[in-house]
Design an enzyme around this catalytic site. Sequence first.
Site, PDB file in Angstrom:
ATOM      1  N   CYS A  37     -10.953  15.284   5.056  1.00  0.00           N
ATOM      2  CA  CYS A  37      -9.729  15.993   4.658  1.00  0.00           C
ATOM      3  C   CYS A  37      -9.442  15.825   3.173  1.00  0.00           C
ATOM      4  O   CYS A  37      -9.049  16.768   2.494  1.00  0.00           O
ATOM      5  CB  CYS A  37      -8.517  15.466   5.429  1.00  0.00           C
ATOM      6  SG  CYS A  37      -8.781  15.253   7.182  1.00  0.00           S
ATOM      7  N   ASP A  38      -9.594  14.602   2.653  1.00  0.00           N
ATOM      8  CA  ASP A  38      -9.049  14.280   1.329  1.00  0.00           C
ATOM      9  C   ASP A  38     -10.084  13.883   0.275  1.00  0.00           C
ATOM     10  O   ASP A  38      -9.711  13.661  -0.879  1.00  0.00           O
ATOM     11  CB  ASP A  38      -8.029  13.131   1.472  1.00  0.00           C
ATOM     12  CG  ASP A  38      -6.863  13.519   2.365  1.00  0.00           C
ATOM     13  OD1 ASP A  38      -6.536  14.719   2.406  1.00  0.00           O
ATOM     14  OD2 ASP A  38      -6.294  12.644   3.029  1.00  0.00           O
ATOM     15  N   CYS A  83      -8.786   9.958   6.135  1.00  0.00           N
ATOM     16  CA  CYS A  83      -9.729  11.027   6.493  1.00  0.00           C
ATOM     17  C   CYS A  83     -10.502  11.487   5.260  1.00  0.00           C
ATOM     18  O   CYS A  83      -9.938  12.154   4.385  1.00  0.00           O
ATOM     19  CB  CYS A  83      -8.947  12.184   7.113  1.00  0.00           C
ATOM     20  SG  CYS A  83      -9.952  13.615   7.518  1.00  0.00           S
TER      21      CYS A  83
HETATM   22  C1  LIG Z   1      -2.730  11.963   7.390  1.00  0.00           C
HETATM   23  C2  LIG Z   1      -3.647  12.943   8.086  1.00  0.00           C
HETATM   24  C3  LIG Z   1      -4.247  13.952   7.367  1.00  0.00           C
HETATM   25  C4  LIG Z   1      -5.085  14.879   8.001  1.00  0.00           C
HETATM   26  N1  LIG Z   1      -5.636  15.879   7.253  1.00  0.00           N
HETATM   27  C5  LIG Z   1      -6.389  16.822   7.871  1.00  0.00           C
HETATM   28  C6  LIG Z   1      -6.939  17.912   7.113  1.00  0.00           C
HETATM   29  O1  LIG Z   1      -6.734  18.025   5.898  1.00  0.00           O
HETATM   30  N2  LIG Z   1      -7.701  18.815   7.798  1.00  0.00           N
HETATM   31  C7  LIG Z   1      -7.948  18.724   9.142  1.00  0.00           C
HETATM   32  O2  LIG Z   1      -8.630  19.588   9.692  1.00  0.00           O
HETATM   33  N3  LIG Z   1      -7.470  17.679   9.855  1.00  0.00           N
HETATM   34  C8  LIG Z   1      -6.695  16.750   9.260  1.00  0.00           C
HETATM   35  N4  LIG Z   1      -6.207  15.684   9.983  1.00  0.00           N
HETATM   36  C9  LIG Z   1      -6.553  15.589  11.410  1.00  0.00           C
HETATM   37  C10 LIG Z   1      -5.773  16.622  12.247  1.00  0.00           C
HETATM   38  O3  LIG Z   1      -4.409  16.631  11.837  1.00  0.00           O
HETATM   39  C11 LIG Z   1      -5.870  16.273  13.736  1.00  0.00           C
HETATM   40  O4  LIG Z   1      -7.237  16.131  14.088  1.00  0.00           O
HETATM   41  C12 LIG Z   1      -5.266  17.375  14.627  1.00  0.00           C
HETATM   42  O5  LIG Z   1      -4.028  17.814  14.119  1.00  0.00           O
HETATM   43  C13 LIG Z   1      -5.107  16.824  16.056  1.00  0.00           C
HETATM   44  O6  LIG Z   1      -4.427  17.738  16.849  1.00  0.00           O
HETATM   45  P1  LIG Z   1      -4.047  17.381  18.351  1.00  0.00           P
HETATM   46  O7  LIG Z   1      -3.307  18.564  18.878  1.00  0.00           O
HETATM   47  O8  LIG Z   1      -5.219  16.920  19.102  1.00  0.00           O
HETATM   48  O9  LIG Z   1      -3.073  16.113  18.299  1.00  0.00           O
HETATM   49  P2  LIG Z   1      -1.713  15.792  17.521  1.00  0.00           P
HETATM   50  O10 LIG Z   1      -1.618  16.532  16.266  1.00  0.00           O
HETATM   51  O11 LIG Z   1      -1.660  14.305  17.471  1.00  0.00           O
HETATM   52  O12 LIG Z   1      -0.561  16.361  18.482  1.00  0.00           O
HETATM   53  C14 LIG Z   1      -0.244  15.793  19.714  1.00  0.00           C
HETATM   54  C15 LIG Z   1       1.213  16.046  20.038  1.00  0.00           C
HETATM   55  O13 LIG Z   1       1.476  15.553  21.355  1.00  0.00           O
HETATM   56  C16 LIG Z   1       2.650  14.744  21.358  1.00  0.00           C
HETATM   57  N5  LIG Z   1       2.502  13.785  22.462  1.00  0.00           N
HETATM   58  C17 LIG Z   1       2.006  12.518  22.437  1.00  0.00           C
HETATM   59  N6  LIG Z   1       1.985  12.000  23.683  1.00  0.00           N
HETATM   60  C18 LIG Z   1       2.479  12.949  24.518  1.00  0.00           C
HETATM   61  C19 LIG Z   1       2.685  13.023  25.916  1.00  0.00           C
HETATM   62  N7  LIG Z   1       2.377  12.015  26.737  1.00  0.00           N
HETATM   63  N8  LIG Z   1       3.217  14.154  26.433  1.00  0.00           N
HETATM   64  C20 LIG Z   1       3.535  15.194  25.636  1.00  0.00           C
HETATM   65  N9  LIG Z   1       3.352  15.186  24.291  1.00  0.00           N
HETATM   66  C21 LIG Z   1       2.808  14.095  23.740  1.00  0.00           C
HETATM   67  C22 LIG Z   1       2.656  14.120  19.977  1.00  0.00           C
HETATM   68  O14 LIG Z   1       3.953  13.701  19.598  1.00  0.00           O
HETATM   69  C23 LIG Z   1       2.171  15.307  19.122  1.00  0.00           C
HETATM   70  O15 LIG Z   1       3.243  16.141  18.777  1.00  0.00           O
HETATM   71  C24 LIG Z   1      -5.350  14.765   9.387  1.00  0.00           C
HETATM   72  C25 LIG Z   1      -4.746  13.733  10.125  1.00  0.00           C
HETATM   73  C26 LIG Z   1      -3.893  12.830   9.498  1.00  0.00           C
HETATM   74  C27 LIG Z   1      -3.224  11.748  10.300  1.00  0.00           C
END
Ligand SMILES: Cc1cc2nc3c(=O)[nH]c(=O)nc-3n(C[C@H](O)[C@H](O)[C@H](O)COP(=O)(O)OP(=O)(O)OC[C@H]3O[C@@H](n4cnc5c(N)ncnc54)[C@H](O)[C@@H]3O)c2cc1C
Length: 312
Positions: free
Chosen positions: A138-139, A135
Amino acid sequence: MEEIFDLMILGAGAAGLTAGIYSSRARLSTLILNEGVIGGQMVLTNEIANYPGVATTKGYTLAGIMKKQAKDFGCRIISNIKIKEYRLNDTLKTIVLEDGLKFRARAVILAPGGKPRTLNIPGENLYKGAGISYCATCDGDFFTGKEVVVIGGGNSALEEAVTLTSYASKVTVIHQFNHFQAFEHAIKEAEKNMKISFIMETEPREFKGNKVLGSVVIENLATGKLSEMKIDGVFIFIGYLPNTDALKNIVITNERNEIVVDTDMKTNIPGVFAAGDCIEKKYRQVATAVADGTIAALSAAEYLHNQKKINI
Ligand SMILES: Cc1cc2nc3c(=O)[nH]c(=O)nc-3n(C[C@H](O)[C@H](O)[C@H](O)COP(=O)(O)OP(=O)(O)OC[C@H]3O[C@@H](n4cnc5c(N)ncnc54)[C@H](O)[C@@H]3O)c2cc1C
């Protein structure tokens, strides 16, 4: 007697927890079911520096605050579960877990998130967060004045390479083919940028370093020749995998398996909404997931209100 919730949220990442905060505060009985660790990708992120209002924080700290906020408003969260069956088309939606437990709700928000596609080569796991990133937004800042490599040749790779030139002194794009799979304007923008150079028909084979990344071993696919490049950082943009395998035959998804929603986060099924990294969109950040979760919860509340089942 079986408890029927107003709203069930699948996923406890930034999107799901935010939806939980909004819906339980609106006095909707809310259950979050999460397959995995509460906080999702936030928990995998050592440092988050771009989430407004909290300055630099550990990802798990931010996740912990969101979880507490949701629980304090009365949201129930069940984590580390595995879902066996989704019955989302009925007016009353049912989720069945592997252990046979059954949960019902009048509306559902899908927030299962996703993950960046990885190369799966030696050293990648070792130097994740220690020189290897997925990302630029992010970094990128951590690589100010340094030399970085971008792996990939699609729109994201080229656009992120241009973004990285705001920080890095030099950006080298390494791509496996002799042509890019990106829109013409993205290719032109990257090509005209003096800080960007290209190594084509080449793939990374190994990441090396000490405690942090120091070099990448690359193979020229035309000649088979291996060489080692000293480098400060590597950004990998080779695609994104939404966690929608179990959902793609239930709600409408696009060719990348991202859930298709309208601006109110509605899917094609009445009473089923989606939010966060799992939906069809361009920018995947904590702030955008939080925004999607907010919209999905407010839309779900409106849907339930219109169903005349509740009083908000
Ligand atoms: C290494 C890394 C660094 C990042 N750094 C940043 C940063 O510095 N700043 C920033 O803004 N963003 C950053 N991001 C991006 C950010 O983390 C994501 O965009 C955001 O957290 C996504 O949130 P979400 O709730 O959509 O999904 P997720 O965080 O993926 O959460 C989804 C959850 O649902 C669970 N799940 C999966 N399938 C199912 C199902 N069928 N039923 C129930 N639960 C399920 C998963 O296990 C997980 O716990 C980073 C991402 C990564 C990978």
